[in-house]
Design a protein around this motif. Structure first.
Motif, PDB file in Angstrom:
ATOM      1  N   CYS A  97      -4.378  29.503 -20.495  1.00 46.62           N
ATOM      2  CA  CYS A  97      -2.968  29.404 -20.112  1.00 46.62           C
ATOM      3  C   CYS A  97      -2.804  28.712 -18.761  1.00 46.62           C
ATOM      4  CB  CYS A  97      -2.333  30.793 -20.061  1.00 46.62           C
ATOM      5  SG  CYS A  97      -2.042  31.486 -21.697  1.00 46.62           S
ATOM      6  N   SER A  98      -1.795  27.858 -18.676  1.00 53.91           N
ATOM      7  CA  SER A  98      -1.502  27.160 -17.428  1.00 53.91           C
ATOM      8  C   SER A  98      -0.645  27.995 -16.493  1.00 53.91           C
ATOM      9  CB  SER A  98      -0.804  25.834 -17.718  1.00 53.91           C
ATOM     10  OG  SER A  98       0.397  26.065 -18.443  1.00 53.91           O
ATOM     11  N   LYS A  99       0.100  28.946 -17.049  1.00 48.43           N
ATOM     12  CA  LYS A  99       0.940  29.851 -16.256  1.00 48.43           C
ATOM     13  C   LYS A  99       0.782  31.244 -16.839  1.00 48.43           C
ATOM     14  CE  LYS A  99       4.559  26.591 -15.033  1.00 48.43           C
ATOM     15  NZ  LYS A  99       5.983  26.298 -15.040  1.00 48.43           N
ATOM     16  N   MET A 100       0.688  32.226 -15.961  1.00 45.14           N
ATOM     17  CA  MET A 100       0.603  33.616 -16.410  1.00 45.14           C
ATOM     18  C   MET A 100       1.952  34.295 -16.181  1.00 45.14           C
ATOM     19  SD  MET A 100      -2.331  33.632 -17.700  1.00 45.14           S
ATOM     20  CE  MET A 100      -2.275  35.347 -18.216  1.00 45.14           C
ATOM     21  N   LEU A 101       2.279  35.236 -17.063  1.00 46.10           N
ATOM     22  CA  LEU A 101       3.531  35.994 -16.994  1.00 46.10           C
ATOM     23  C   LEU A 101       3.178  37.486 -16.958  1.00 46.10           C
ATOM     24  CD1 LEU A 101       5.433  33.935 -19.703  1.00 46.10           C
ATOM     25  CD2 LEU A 101       5.681  33.728 -17.222  1.00 46.10           C
ATOM     26  N   GLY A 127       1.054  34.582 -21.143  1.00 47.43           N
ATOM     27  CA  GLY A 127       1.019  33.317 -20.431  1.00 47.43           C
ATOM     28  C   GLY A 127       1.506  32.179 -21.314  1.00 47.43           C
ATOM     29  N   ILE A 128       1.440  30.981 -20.764  1.00 48.45           N
ATOM     30  CA  ILE A 128       1.894  29.789 -21.458  1.00 48.45           C
ATOM     31  C   ILE A 128       0.684  28.894 -21.726  1.00 48.45           C
ATOM     32  CG2 ILE A 128       3.420  27.775 -21.395  1.00 48.45           C
ATOM     33  CD1 ILE A 128       4.844  30.567 -21.243  1.00 48.45           C
ATOM     34  N   CYS A 129       0.467  28.572 -22.995  1.00 47.68           N
ATOM     35  CA  CYS A 129      -0.623  27.679 -23.395  1.00 47.68           C
ATOM     36  C   CYS A 129      -0.025  26.499 -24.160  1.00 47.68           C
ATOM     37  CB  CYS A 129      -1.632  28.424 -24.278  1.00 47.68           C
ATOM     38  SG  CYS A 129      -2.955  27.369 -24.921  1.00 47.68           S
ATOM     39  N   ASN A 130      -0.045  25.335 -23.548  1.00 44.34           N
ATOM     40  CA  ASN A 130       0.439  24.109 -24.200  1.00 44.34           C
ATOM     41  C   ASN A 130       1.813  24.283 -24.840  1.00 44.34           C
ATOM     42  OD1 ASN A 130      -1.924  22.748 -23.467  1.00 44.34           O
ATOM     43  ND2 ASN A 130      -2.986  23.515 -25.272  1.00 44.34           N
ATOM     44  N   GLY A 131       2.732  24.893 -24.107  1.00 45.45           N
ATOM     45  CA  GLY A 131       4.096  25.054 -24.584  1.00 45.45           C
ATOM     46  C   GLY A 131       4.348  26.264 -25.451  1.00 45.45           C
ATOM     47  N   ALA A 132       3.331  27.089 -25.677  1.00 44.51           N
ATOM     48  CA  ALA A 132       3.493  28.300 -26.487  1.00 44.51           C
ATOM     49  C   ALA A 132       3.426  29.538 -25.597  1.00 44.51           C
ATOM     50  CB  ALA A 132       2.397  28.387 -27.551  1.00 44.51           C
ATOM     51  N   LEU A 133       4.261  30.508 -25.893  1.00 41.90           N
ATOM     52  CA  LEU A 133       4.179  31.801 -25.229  1.00 41.90           C
ATOM     53  C   LEU A 133       3.100  32.613 -25.928  1.00 41.90           C
ATOM     54  CD1 LEU A 133       5.149  34.113 -23.374  1.00 41.90           C
ATOM     55  CD2 LEU A 133       6.919  34.606 -25.100  1.00 41.90           C
TER      56      LEU A 133
END
Length: 181
Positions: A97-101, A127-133
């Motif tokens: 993931c590029s961003k973690m939530l 998180g966010i992986c290539n536009g997917a939650l």
């Protein structure tokens, strides 16, 4: 502003992470619990792509990345979130993931803590992986529903922010939160 089209088919990935289920030692119950939850909650058109992998970080990572690559807007994992040595789902999620939530995990643990004291052992994240939650869920079917109930109102708006398909929920079950513009 007009409401986005709800005719786009939303693709949802479900990844069951389990050594025993992947070997056929027992039936996967987490994946079907997620699918049943989505059938109860989503009103928009959607389809599911399922993966069943052992508790191997590389295989979990590959499943998440492949599901994002085929266009899944939402990827829900089940299993592998505890403290056992082979529980590696959060590590795999963080790796791809590029961003973690982290708020997702915090809220799910808080909800589970109302049911069982061992909820503090869970390491769910999102998180966010290539536009997917991507959202990690526990492996127990009952806990899957409890955790999704705690966070799902925020999922459709997150998908909106990622420019994914417009997900509608059954308001008698879950009211999706979308801020007024």
């Amino acid at each position: 502003m007009a409401e986005p089209s709800t005719t786009t088919l939303a693709l949802v990935g479900i990844v069951t992470v389990s050594d025993r289920a992947s070997r056929g030692d027992y039936e996967d119950r987490g994946g079907p619990a997620i699918q049943q939850y989505l059938e109860d909650v989503l009103c928009s058109k959607w389809s599911v792509v399922e993966e069943l992998v052992p508790d191997e970080q590389e295989q979990v990572e590959r499943a998440i990345v492949e599901l994002a690559a085929v266009g899944c807007c939402l990827i829900l994992t089940t299993g592998g979130t505890g403290p056992a040595l082979r529980d590696v789902t959060p590590e795999a999620t963080e790796a791809v993931c590029s961003k973690m939530l982290p708020g997702f995990g915090e809220v799910m643990r808080a909800a589970s803590l109302q049911v069982v004291p061992t909820a503090i052992l869970s390491r769910q994240t999102a998180g966010i992986c290539n536009g997917a939650l991507v959202v990690n869920l526990p492996g127990q079917p009952k806990a899957v529903g409890e955790c999704l109930d705690a966070v799902f109102a925020a999922v459709p708006f997150c998908i909106d922010l990622l420019e994914g398909p417009y997900l509608e929920t059954d308001p008698d079950r879950i009211v999706a939160f979308r801020p007024r513009r």
